[in-house]
Design a protein around this motif. Structure first.
Motif, short mmCIF file in Angstrom:
data_model
loop_
_atom_site.label_atom_id
_atom_site.label_comp_id
_atom_site.label_asym_id
_atom_site.label_seq_id
_atom_site.Cartn_x
_atom_site.Cartn_y
_atom_site.Cartn_z
N LEU A 101 21.68 -12.44 3.95
CA LEU A 101 22.80 -12.48 3.41
C LEU A 101 23.15 -13.06 3.34
N ARG A 102 23.13 -14.67 4.16
CA ARG A 102 23.76 -15.74 4.86
C ARG A 102 24.21 -16.39 3.52
N THR A 103 23.09 -16.52 2.30
CA THR A 103 23.29 -17.14 1.16
C THR A 103 24.18 -16.87 0.35
N GLU A 152 22.09 -11.87 9.21
CA GLU A 152 23.63 -12.01 9.10
C GLU A 152 24.34 -11.01 8.12
N GLN A 156 27.12 -9.77 9.05
CA GLN A 156 28.87 -9.69 9.47
C GLN A 156 29.53 -10.09 7.76
N LYS A 157 28.70 -10.79 6.84
CA LYS A 157 29.39 -11.15 6.29
C LYS A 157 29.60 -10.46 4.86
N GLY A 160 31.66 -8.80 5.97
CA GLY A 160 33.11 -8.92 5.85
C GLY A 160 33.76 -7.41 5.86
N SER A 188 22.45 -11.25 13.68
CA SER A 188 23.88 -11.38 13.78
C SER A 188 24.17 -12.63 14.22
N ASP A 211 27.23 -13.73 14.63
CA ASP A 211 28.61 -13.63 14.88
C ASP A 211 28.75 -13.16 16.41
#
Ligand SMILES: Nc1ncnc2c1ncn2[C@@H]1O[C@H](COP(=O)(O)OP(=O)(O)O)[C@@H](O)[C@H]1O
Ligand SMILES: [Mg+2]
Length: 355
Positions: free
Chosen positions: A60-62, A149, A151-152, A154, A186, A188
């Protein structure tokens, strides 16, 4: 062109392979400081796995994730309707998985996609994925879901926060249905802290730390790349075991100068962060409430690292911790209950600034 091959991680690889050998039963959270090599490890491992594992890897980073629809879109990979596929449309799940390779996004066709988006119900998306994974299993293969990722997403909401729907879905896949292995990655540490204190996940997940290389691993890495004893010592002293950082030094002609330059840059970045708080103040949001960040407390917090490399979570106030983690200065490990700088470079920068 010089290519840096994958280095070591034998212990972590063995641990994950061991998990994959057993029936899926818990969600695995892979965490660690930024750029410690989590993604590289998982990708390397995927290459090594036999063909009877089908890995659904989604990073999910990008991705741009502002809404539920964005999230659903990022999960699925539409079957492209070329002329050929139009003639032979993939209508059933069985047909859809027939083209699956070892690593893939989650395949879907137009009809299923309409169903998945219908009424904005995560349940639709999840029941589709479960059906697809069942078809994979019926074909004699083991599905593995990897979300990098995470946490993206949110605070994306569908009725309630999407993250809770997802956690429930992961629990279904693992503990309830034993259908798929689930890995959540993650960098984060604030996200991992939230996960760690989440009651609904208690007893339903495990944690795997992928930290920077230890001294021995970093040393063998540098030896592989022809470093002299002095160069090895300097590289470790400045970069510690952060793979990206070591690679930067490996790739530069003047190794010592490069290491020193990286430290200088980090010191100046951190100076700016502190100067801004001192002059302009700053606010930070913790669980929907806003708090002022105090310069004096930040300094007190950082002073803990003058003599030590790792401290106990209780030794630092929550506001300073959260702020410094957000600025990628510190890394919190809630599983071990400790706080440490994101890297050795950060440790040195903190020490320089506290002097
Ligand atoms: N074990 C390793 N061997 C060689 N290079 C590595 C290794 N782990 C990480 N790297 C390098 O470091 C970079 C950052 O690692 P990455 O996996 O993206 O970190 P993370 O996902 O933990 O933030 C990678 O692009 C890769 O070049
Ligand atoms: Mg990564």
């Amino acid at each position: 062109m010089r290519r840096i091959g994958f280095h070591n991680r034998e212990k972590e690889i063995k641990e994950i392979k061991n998990l994959l050998d057993a029936e899926p039963s818990l969600i695995t959270f892979v965490y660690g400081p930024i750029n410690s090599g989590k993604t590289a490890l998982i990708k390397h491992l995927i290459e090594q796995l036999p063909d009877d594992y089908v890995i659904f890897y989604i990073n999910l980073r990008t991705k741009f994730l502002a809404s539920y629809d964005d999230f659903v879109e990022s999960l699925f990979e539409m079957e492209l309707e070329t002329e050929e596929t139009n003639r032979k449309r993939k209508e059933t799940l069985k047909e859809l998985i027939s083209s699956i390779t070892k690593v893939t996004g989650i395949p879907i066709n137009r009809e299923f996609l309409d169903y998945v988006f219908k009424d904005k119900k995560p349940k639709n998306a999840f029941s589709y994925i479960i059906k697809l994974f069942e078809a994979v299993r019926d074909s004699g293969k083991q599905p593995v879901l990897v979300l990098d990722e995470l946490q993206k997403i949110g605070d994306v909401k569908v009725n309630g926060p999407l993250i809770y729907e997802l956690f429930n879905f992961f629990i279904d896949l693992t503990k309830e249905l034993h259908l798929a292995h689930v890995f959540v990655i993650s960098s984060d540490s604030l996200f991992i802290e939230r996960v760690y204190s989440e009651a609904m996940l208690e007893g339903r997940c495990r944690y795997l730390l992928v930290d920077d290389f230890d001294c021995e691993t970093a040393t063998t890495f540098l030896e592989k790349h022809g470093f002299s004893d002095d160069e090895k010592a300097t590289a470790w002293e400045y970069c510690g075991g952060k793979p990206v950082c070591l690679i930067e030094v490996v790739n530069s002609e003047k190794k010592e100068d490069k290491a020193k330059e990286m430290l200088m840059i980090r010191i100046s970045e951190m100076k700016t962060i502190l100067k801004r708080v001192k002059e302009l103040g700053s606010e930070i949001c913790i669980e929907d409430k806003s708090y002022s960040v105090r310069y004096a407390e930040l300094i007190d917090a950082l002073k803990h690292f003058a003599e030590r490399e790792v401290i106990d979570i209780d030794e630092m106030d929550e506001i300073s911790t959260t702020f410094l983690v957000k600025k990628n200065v510190l890394f919190v490990d809630p599983v071990r209950g400790v706080i440490k700088p994101q890297s050795r470079l950060n440790l040195h920068a903190i020490r320089e600034l506290m002097n």
